[in-house]
Design a protein around this motif. Structure first.
Motif, PDB file in Angstrom:
ATOM      1  N   GLU A  80      -7.437   2.828  -1.547  1.00 33.48           N
ATOM      2  CA  GLU A  80      -8.272   1.655  -1.295  1.00 33.48           C
ATOM      3  C   GLU A  80      -9.734   2.001  -1.052  1.00 33.48           C
ATOM      4  O   GLU A  80     -10.615   1.156  -1.234  1.00 33.48           O
ATOM      5  N   ASP A  81     -10.016   3.239  -0.657  1.00 31.74           N
ATOM      6  CA  ASP A  81     -11.404   3.637  -0.396  1.00 31.74           C
ATOM      7  C   ASP A  81     -12.056   4.340  -1.583  1.00 31.74           C
ATOM      8  O   ASP A  81     -13.155   4.875  -1.466  1.00 31.74           O
ATOM      9  N   ILE A 108      -3.556   1.683  -4.151  1.00 35.45           N
ATOM     10  CA  ILE A 108      -3.752   0.422  -4.880  1.00 35.45           C
ATOM     11  C   ILE A 108      -3.394   0.539  -6.362  1.00 35.45           C
ATOM     12  O   ILE A 108      -3.221  -0.473  -7.039  1.00 35.45           O
ATOM     13  N   GLY A 163       0.786  -1.230   0.000  1.00 34.65           N
ATOM     14  CA  GLY A 163       0.000   0.000   0.000  1.00 34.65           C
ATOM     15  C   GLY A 163       0.816   1.276   0.000  1.00 34.65           C
ATOM     16  O   GLY A 163       0.241   2.373   0.050  1.00 34.65           O
ATOM     17  N   LYS A 170      -4.807   6.632   3.109  1.00 36.41           N
ATOM     18  CA  LYS A 170      -5.131   5.206   2.980  1.00 36.41           C
ATOM     19  C   LYS A 170      -4.037   4.502   2.183  1.00 36.41           C
ATOM     20  O   LYS A 170      -3.069   5.122   1.745  1.00 36.41           O
ATOM     21  N   LYS A 171      -4.238   3.210   1.977  1.00 33.96           N
ATOM     22  CA  LYS A 171      -3.302   2.457   1.163  1.00 33.96           C
ATOM     23  C   LYS A 171      -3.500   2.768  -0.320  1.00 33.96           C
ATOM     24  O   LYS A 171      -4.637   2.919  -0.792  1.00 33.96           O
TER      25      LYS A 171
END
Length: 243
Positions: A167-168, A146, A109, A143-144
């Motif tokens: 990721e979101d 991707i 991530g 966030k991570k």
């Protein structure tokens, strides 16, 4: 003779009465058959209508509930939430513009940047930055990460803006020239207009006149959300400010 005629008349009357009676008995059965047949036709129409409505609802539910895979969602110029305010036309651009010598890999991530200073596009866009960068971590994300996408926006040889899909479904960005010139390897933050994004697509934005004649255009990139709606990043202020 008269008795014989009377007998014939009586017999004829009985036959007529009997025939009318049978007709009266059979008529309801005939009408019943017609009614039953009409009911079957009506049922078929209702069933077909229900099937069509069901299929339509399945498609709509797939979009609303994000049941469609990323591969099922494609750029559709008729489904745009952010686009040019002037008379324009959007077409998918199949040109592969590469990464301009900026190689970013994602590990757990987190994105890491390496540069290829021998890359022709890199030498053209960043002629003063001659020191190789090797697996420099880019920081500052909520966030991570991707996916990473290099957004080339404009005419000629535009410097790419690096997009980070989180990721979101949010998207963060970094102007590559500012990152390299300032040696600051940190996110510029989220693009406020974008959420539930699943993929990006390169497109050509052309201005057209009232006759549909092409007046020229630029290359740009769109972010596509889980319902298939697109957002032209060249029309978003955060991106306009760093072009």
């Amino acid at each position: 003779m008269r008795k014989w005629l009377i007998a014939v008349a009586i017999i004829t009357f009985i036959i007529i009465v009997a025939f009318v009676g049978v007709s009266k008995v059979e008529a309801p059965e005939k009408n019943s058959n017609v009614t039953a047949r009409n009911e079957l036709v009506k049922k078929d129409i209702i069933d077909n209508t229900n099937i069509n409505v069901k299929n339509k609802n399945i498609i709509e539910n797939d979009l609303e509930n994000n049941n469609l895979s990323k591969e099922d969602i494609e750029f559709d110029s008729d489904k745009m939430k952010v686009k040019a305010g002037y008379s324009s036309k959007y077409e998918k651009d199949e040109t592969d513009r590469g990464n301009a010598g900026l190689d970013i890999v994602i590990k757990e991530g987190k994105p890491y940047l390496s540069t290829d200073i021998t890359n022709e596009a890199y030498k053209l866009l960043f002629p003063k930055i001659t020191k190789t960068i090797k697996e420099q971590e880019i920081i500052g994300f909520d966030k991570k990460v991707i996916e990473v996408k290099f957004a080339f926006i404009g005419n000629g040889d535009p410097v790419p803006i690096i997009l980070f899909l989180m990721e979101d479904g949010t998207v963060e960005y970094i102007p590559s020239d500012k990152m390299l010139n300032n040696r600051k390897y940190e996110s510029f933050g989220k693009i406020k207009e974008l959420s539930n994004i699943v993929k990006f697509a390169n497109v050509i934005l052309s201005e057209v006149n009232e006759d549909g004649e092409n007046l020229g255009g630029i290359v740009t990139i769109v972010a596509i959300d889980e319902t298939g709606y697109s957002y032209d990043l060249s029309q978003i202020k955060q991106i306009e400010d760093v072009l």
